[in-house]
Design an enzyme around this catalytic site. Structure first.
Site: not given
Ligand code: SF4
Length: 513
Positions: A212, A324, A326, A394, A423
């Site tokens: 991405c 995680h 993030e 996203c 993930s």
């Protein structure tokens, strides 16, 4: 279906292979071991007769002992040929990564690489010349034998009996031969699984797939930091969750660390695409470390939302997975005002000071289906609950999940390229399985179990946002080594998103130009 023919040049090699197949309960109707004779002339004669009778039409394997050329090979190691050549021809063995992975899982020490066939025993001093041409092992029969496959599926497995340090003519050849034959016997059952996986296939490629915009930017940031600051550049956590990406950047001079206390004073450090908490930024500033922030702008947006809701007096429910990076970074924005919600059950445990002031945010790489159920539960309990201005999950996650759903509907099996700690890749596996199709996460072709492929005629391939596009090419090429493959792109969206580089790197590049 015809049995697979496995060519064993010597009687002892044939005995080892048959013993291994018998021990694994493989019948001769599935795999037949034939003695083809010692040396290239006998091999060529057997191949001519096999080609004429159509014996190798559906696939051909060679199994035997061989000599090491690469310095790191040891007696008893197994070499799976990626190509065999003899000066007059080169035969590609495209499925080698699949067989090599299978043999490693069987506990063998395996290396995949080119094998050269010569017409006499290699003499002292000749190993280096052959190795310099790129071969890692040498034998006297594989190239003429595999010529009988005529471009169809072909593999060669050579167990190492001698090395440059202990050549064929040495007192150690007996113990080397015994070790090699033991490995050959252990390798034999994998040839039966290779035979069962042979066949033509349709491959559906999920699109969009692989990198991405946030991952491309993060990798470019590390590459530019290496260019501008010089190696080593420290990176806190994996820059993106992919083993291949991390290994490539390590080779270029990046050093990955878990925490800032592993970064020496005065060094440069890059923060990963998953983002960091303010506490980490403060520590870096306290230590005067030169930092470059590779946090994806879409993760940074969630951080900004967390700060805004918290300063407006909301309890912020962050929907995501514990541990995680993030999630840890986002929770760190306002620890006293945030609560992690991993499932519907956690919603009942939320304790807002004011039930009219509950907000929710999401980890960017969640499954839309799963997160939607949790949002419904939050809204049921707190009807005034408010969410982000625009979706936190996203565009890249959403598109890849739609694409995997589209291929899963038509596939017997889905392979998702991605690492176990990614993930968004794990969510792709779950999405395919929710659509009713068996799915597996693989870092590359070496992770594909041959058993998964037996009887499977349509394979869907997807790739997580952190998986390099080349991995998909490697998987398709390896499947092509099992039989003809027809590929089709299944496109559900076109991505044009791009993110700019952080100002630290732009400024430095401008100053240097
Ligand atoms: S998956 Fe989404 S949030 Fe994560 S790096 Fe890529 S674009 Fe950014």
């Amino acid at each position: 279906m015809k049995p697979l023919t496995v060519c064993a040049p010597l009687p002892v090699e044939a005995r080892a292979l048959r013993g291994g197949l018998r021990a694994a309960g493989v019948p001769e109707t599935q795999v037949r071991v034939v003695r083809t004779g010692y040396g290239p002339a006998r091999a060529a004669a057997w191949a001519a007769q096999a080609a004429a009778s159509g014996q190798a039409d559906s696939g051909l394997a060679v199994g035997g002992v061989g000599g090491a050329l690469a310095a790191d090979l040891q007696v008893g190691d197994v070499v799976v040929a990626t190509q065999v050549s003899d000066g007059s021809r080169a035969i590609e063995c495209a499925s080698a990564p699949l067989l090599a992975g299978e043999l490693r899982r069987a506990g063998l020490r395996v290396t995949a690489g080119p094998v050269v066939t010569v017409d006499r025993l290699v003499r002292h001093g000749e190993h280096a010349t052959l190795a310099a041409a790129g071969a890692i092992a040498v034998d006297m029969e594989s190239a003429p034998l595999l010529a009988a496959a005529a471009g169809g599926p072909a593999v060669a497995v050579r167990a190492i009996s001698d090395t440059p340090a202990h050549p064929v003519v040495s007192p150690r050849i007996v113990s080397g031969g015994i070790a090699a034959l033991r490995s050959l016997r252990l390798a034999a059952p994998a040839l039966a699984r290779w035979a069962a996986a042979l066949g033509p296939r349709r491959v559906l490629l999920a699109s969009p797939r692989s990198f991405c915009a946030g991952v491309e930017r993060a990798i470019e940031i590390v590459e530019l930091a290496l260019e501008q600051y010089g190696a080593p550049v420290y990176v806190r956590k994996q820059i993106v969750h992919n083993a291949t990406v991390v290994a490539d950047l390590e080779r270029a001079g990046a050093i990955f660390v878990d925490e800032l206390d592993e970064v020496p004073d005065g060094a440069s450090v890059v923060f990963s695409a998953h983002g960091v908490s303010p506490e980490v930024r403060d520590e870096a500033a306290r230590r005067n470390l030169a930092t470059v922030d590779a946090t994806c702008p879409l993760v940074a947006k969630v951080h900004a939302e967390a700060r805004r809701f918290a300063s407006d007096g909301y309890l912020v429910a962050l929907i995501g997975h514990a541990g995680h990076e993030e999630v840890e970074g986002t929770l760190g924005e306002a620890p006293a005002s945030m609560a992690l919600v991993e499932n519907v059950g956690d919603v009942g445990r939320l304790r807002p000071a004011d039930s009219g002031k509950v907000a929710y945010l999401m980890q960017t790489t969640l499954s839309a289906d799963e997160a939607g159920g949790i949002v419904d539960a939050i809204r049921d309990r707190f009807p005034a609950a408010t969410g982000p201005g625009s979706d936190d999950i996203c565009y890249a996650t959403t598109n890849r999940q739609s694409a995997v759903r589209a291929i899963a509907a038509e596939s017997d099996l889905v392979l998702v390229a991605g690492s176990a700690n990614s993930s968004n890749s794990l969510r792709l596996v779950e999405t395919a399985e929710r659509a009713g199709t068996k799915a597996y996460l693989v870092d590359g072709p070496q992770d594909i179990h041959l058993d998964w492929l037996a009887g499977v005629s349509t394979i869907g391939i997807a790739a997580g946002a952190s998986a390099p596009p080349a991995i998909v090419g490697q998987i398709v090429a390896a499947l092509g080594g099992l039989g003809e493959v027809q590929t089709k792109d299944v496109v559900v969206a076109t991505e044009t998103v791009q993110f700019g580089l952080p100002k630290e790197l732009r400024q430095r590049a401008a100053n240097e130009s």
